[in-house]
Design a protein around this motif. Sequence first.
Motif, PDB file in Angstrom:
ATOM      1  N   GLN A  52      15.227  -8.263   9.367  1.00  0.00           N
ATOM      2  CA  GLN A  52      14.087  -9.429   9.659  1.00  0.00           C
ATOM      3  C   GLN A  52      12.985  -8.414  10.596  1.00  0.00           C
ATOM      4  N   ALA A  53      13.346  -7.372  11.042  1.00  0.00           N
ATOM      5  CA  ALA A  53      12.398  -6.498  11.676  1.00  0.00           C
ATOM      6  C   ALA A  53      11.710  -5.523  10.696  1.00  0.00           C
ATOM      7  N   ALA A  54      12.308  -4.989   9.717  1.00  0.00           N
ATOM      8  CA  ALA A  54      11.734  -3.782   9.126  1.00  0.00           C
ATOM      9  C   ALA A  54      12.593  -3.836   7.419  1.00  0.00           C
ATOM     10  N   GLU A  55      11.928  -3.215   6.563  1.00  0.00           N
ATOM     11  CA  GLU A  55      12.470  -3.536   5.265  1.00  0.00           C
ATOM     12  C   GLU A  55      13.169  -2.254   5.160  1.00  0.00           C
ATOM     13  N   LEU A  56      12.909  -1.123   5.462  1.00  0.00           N
ATOM     14  CA  LEU A  56      13.614   0.179   5.228  1.00  0.00           C
ATOM     15  C   LEU A  56      13.599   1.031   6.642  1.00  0.00           C
TER      16      LEU A  56
ATOM     17  N   GLU B  15      16.139  10.829  -6.228  1.00  0.00           N
ATOM     18  CA  GLU B  15      17.556  10.893  -6.149  1.00  0.00           C
ATOM     19  C   GLU B  15      18.285  11.720  -5.120  1.00  0.00           C
ATOM     20  N   GLU B  16      17.557  12.500  -4.572  1.00  0.00           N
ATOM     21  CA  GLU B  16      18.272  13.485  -3.748  1.00  0.00           C
ATOM     22  C   GLU B  16      18.344  12.750  -2.338  1.00  0.00           C
ATOM     23  N   GLU B  17      17.096  12.010  -2.038  1.00  0.00           N
ATOM     24  CA  GLU B  17      17.027  11.125  -0.729  1.00  0.00           C
ATOM     25  C   GLU B  17      18.099  10.122  -0.798  1.00  0.00           C
ATOM     26  N   ILE B  18      18.224   9.450  -2.068  1.00  0.00           N
ATOM     27  CA  ILE B  18      19.254   8.276  -2.175  1.00  0.00           C
ATOM     28  C   ILE B  18      20.765   8.932  -1.945  1.00  0.00           C
ATOM     29  N   ALA B  19      21.052   9.999  -2.427  1.00  0.00           N
ATOM     30  CA  ALA B  19      22.351  10.532  -2.626  1.00  0.00           C
ATOM     31  C   ALA B  19      22.665  10.847  -0.762  1.00  0.00           C
ATOM     32  N   ALA B  20      21.786  11.555  -0.277  1.00  0.00           N
ATOM     33  CA  ALA B  20      21.832  11.846   1.063  1.00  0.00           C
ATOM     34  C   ALA B  20      21.886  10.677   2.078  1.00  0.00           C
ATOM     35  N   ARG B  21      21.355   9.677   1.766  1.00  0.00           N
ATOM     36  CA  ARG B  21      21.491   8.260   2.517  1.00  0.00           C
ATOM     37  C   ARG B  21      22.926   7.792   2.330  1.00  0.00           C
ATOM     38  N   THR B  22      23.393   7.726   1.110  1.00  0.00           N
ATOM     39  CA  THR B  22      24.818   6.996   0.995  1.00  0.00           C
ATOM     40  C   THR B  22      26.110   7.680   1.478  1.00  0.00           C
TER      41      THR B  22
ATOM     42  N   ASP C 282       0.931  -1.212   0.015  1.00  0.00           N
ATOM     43  CA  ASP C 282      -0.038  -0.053  -0.105  1.00  0.00           C
ATOM     44  C   ASP C 282       0.779   1.287   0.064  1.00  0.00           C
ATOM     45  N   GLY C 283       0.515   2.172  -0.964  1.00  0.00           N
ATOM     46  CA  GLY C 283       1.255   3.269  -0.958  1.00  0.00           C
ATOM     47  C   GLY C 283       2.188   3.411  -2.274  1.00  0.00           C
ATOM     48  N   ASP C 284       2.560   2.289  -2.578  1.00  0.00           N
ATOM     49  CA  ASP C 284       3.200   2.277  -3.833  1.00  0.00           C
ATOM     50  C   ASP C 284       2.726   2.680  -5.118  1.00  0.00           C
TER      51      ASP C 284
ATOM     52  N   ALA D  31      15.057   3.515  -5.094  1.00  0.00           N
ATOM     53  CA  ALA D  31      13.990   3.974  -5.986  1.00  0.00           C
ATOM     54  C   ALA D  31      12.801   3.235  -6.049  1.00  0.00           C
ATOM     55  N   ALA D  32      12.865   2.015  -5.970  1.00  0.00           N
ATOM     56  CA  ALA D  32      11.640   1.229  -6.151  1.00  0.00           C
ATOM     57  C   ALA D  32      10.619   1.380  -4.912  1.00  0.00           C
ATOM     58  N   LEU D  33      11.376   1.722  -3.716  1.00  0.00           N
ATOM     59  CA  LEU D  33      10.602   1.868  -2.425  1.00  0.00           C
ATOM     60  C   LEU D  33      10.143   3.525  -2.434  1.00  0.00           C
ATOM     61  N   GLY D  34      10.500   4.301  -3.447  1.00  0.00           N
ATOM     62  CA  GLY D  34       9.757   5.594  -3.597  1.00  0.00           C
ATOM     63  C   GLY D  34      10.832   6.537  -3.289  1.00  0.00           C
ATOM     64  N   LEU D  35      12.068   6.286  -2.786  1.00  0.00           N
ATOM     65  CA  LEU D  35      13.188   7.487  -2.471  1.00  0.00           C
ATOM     66  C   LEU D  35      13.324   8.292  -3.725  1.00  0.00           C
TER      67      LEU D  35
END
Lengths: 261, 261
Positions: free
Chosen positions: B92-96, B145-152, A225-227, B139-143
């Motif tokens: 095991q506890a969370a995807e993201l 480009e800016e969020e991806i660059a900041a994350r890494t 949901d949300g995708d 990106a498939a999880l909805g992030l």
Amino acid sequence: DLKPPPVLVGGEPLDKVRHVAKAMGFEKAVHLMDYLARHPEMDPFGTDKRKGPQDPKDWETFAGVLVVADPGDQFWPALQLVTDVLLSPNPQAAELAPEQVPIYFSNNDLLWKEAFAHSRFGQGAYVATLRLLYEKRLAALGLSEEEIAARTSGRWNIYGKPEVPQQMLAEKRLMITAAAKGDAVPAHFYMVGDNPRSDMQGAFNARGAGRPWDGVLVRTGVYQDGDDTAHASVVVDSVAEAVEWILEHGINEGHIPAEKS
Amino acid sequence: DLKPPPVLVGGEPLDKVRHVAKAMGFEKAVHLMDYLARHPEMDPFGTDKRKGPQDPKDWETFAGVLVVADPGDQFWPALQLVTDVLLSPNPQAAELAPEQVPIYFSNNDLLWKEAFAHSRFGQGAYVATLRLLYEKRLAALGLSEEEIAARTSGRWNIYGKPEVPQQMLAEKRLMITAAAKGDAVPAHFYMVGDNPRSDMQGAFNARGAGRPWDGVLVRTGVYQDGDDTAHASVVVDSVAEAVEWILEHGINEGHIPAEKS
């Protein structure tokens, strides 16, 4: 036509992939694990788990590459050996040939859903990483960006969802099945699936090509949901609900405008 | 400091990598093959060749990832499981999770040379493909480009040649060896190697940082005539010739201008 000359074939499980290649008429299909068993020095990380060649004929020059399933555990040799063959149809004789042989992939899904809670990488991950490493290898050999683009142009072929020919193949198979059973001719088609980027996008692309398709997205797998739903006509909880929805709203009414679940 | 909390460690061969991690002080190091043996459903392509966990302690939340050697035959699970941990310290506890744990690579060579006539993909191929798939997954999880660059940013650490700290570590080791043997203090250093992009570039980068280094490129491996030499001072046919050249031209004379071979 790739059928008479030898082709390199990749994918797991080994025996099924060999069988599929033969059934498709590729008599001179060499599985990359057989090729590796013949030339173990091509993979310095190779271990004793390599399976020996099923077919010892010494075809060494390939006319093309077919990737018929996910390489899975063979991901590493599939990256290394297929790059070798894309660089040169006979890597034993030359490192770099002037032309690339054509390569065909059966599927381009980045993600799919199996037993684990989160989506797993599929054949699309192999397609993307192979392309990246092949281009980096060509650059290391001194080719310019333009030369690399020209080399792969028209020789990099991806089949499977969400391409329109895939949806038309499904139509054809359903027509044949209906005729064989004496059923009415199908006038509308529904793509029931869990993956927005392949299943729902496939239905949408077919509609864009004038075909009578709608997408029914189920919450049982990749989609959360949300995708982005990729233009699904409806989102439901299960395949049973998908069938119910189609019986209630859909049959032979042509395109249904997208609605919120 | 990553030493007290558990870290995920990758690389082959399994036993050596486990030993190196312990020797480096990572007491709670979990090899990714042990992690996979604990959670086989994380790799749907996994086969019976998986080795069971060496250390059954159930550390599930990782503080970081160390890639200490080429994943080789573990390339596929290394791509999938390390992506899982970069997405979430406890998959095991969370995807993201909101933040990525830091990841450290020991080496970034795209290519190396072994028994086969043509260069093979090395750890740099893993670094590049992991980054590509991780970014595609985000990106498939909805992030964005800016969020991806900041994350890494700042959490993606590559050591090894051609980085200057690597050359300075070599200087330090040579100083210690010379002192232990009662030899004169080395005043100049020569990088003898076959890989322009790591070995010669390493010497050049050190020189750029004011260190007394020259590169001596040998034709025994990755380098082929016509390739870019990456600022090597000389190109020779063998390591013996490299030593001869250094004895004749080089000792303690400071930087030598590049000459044609």
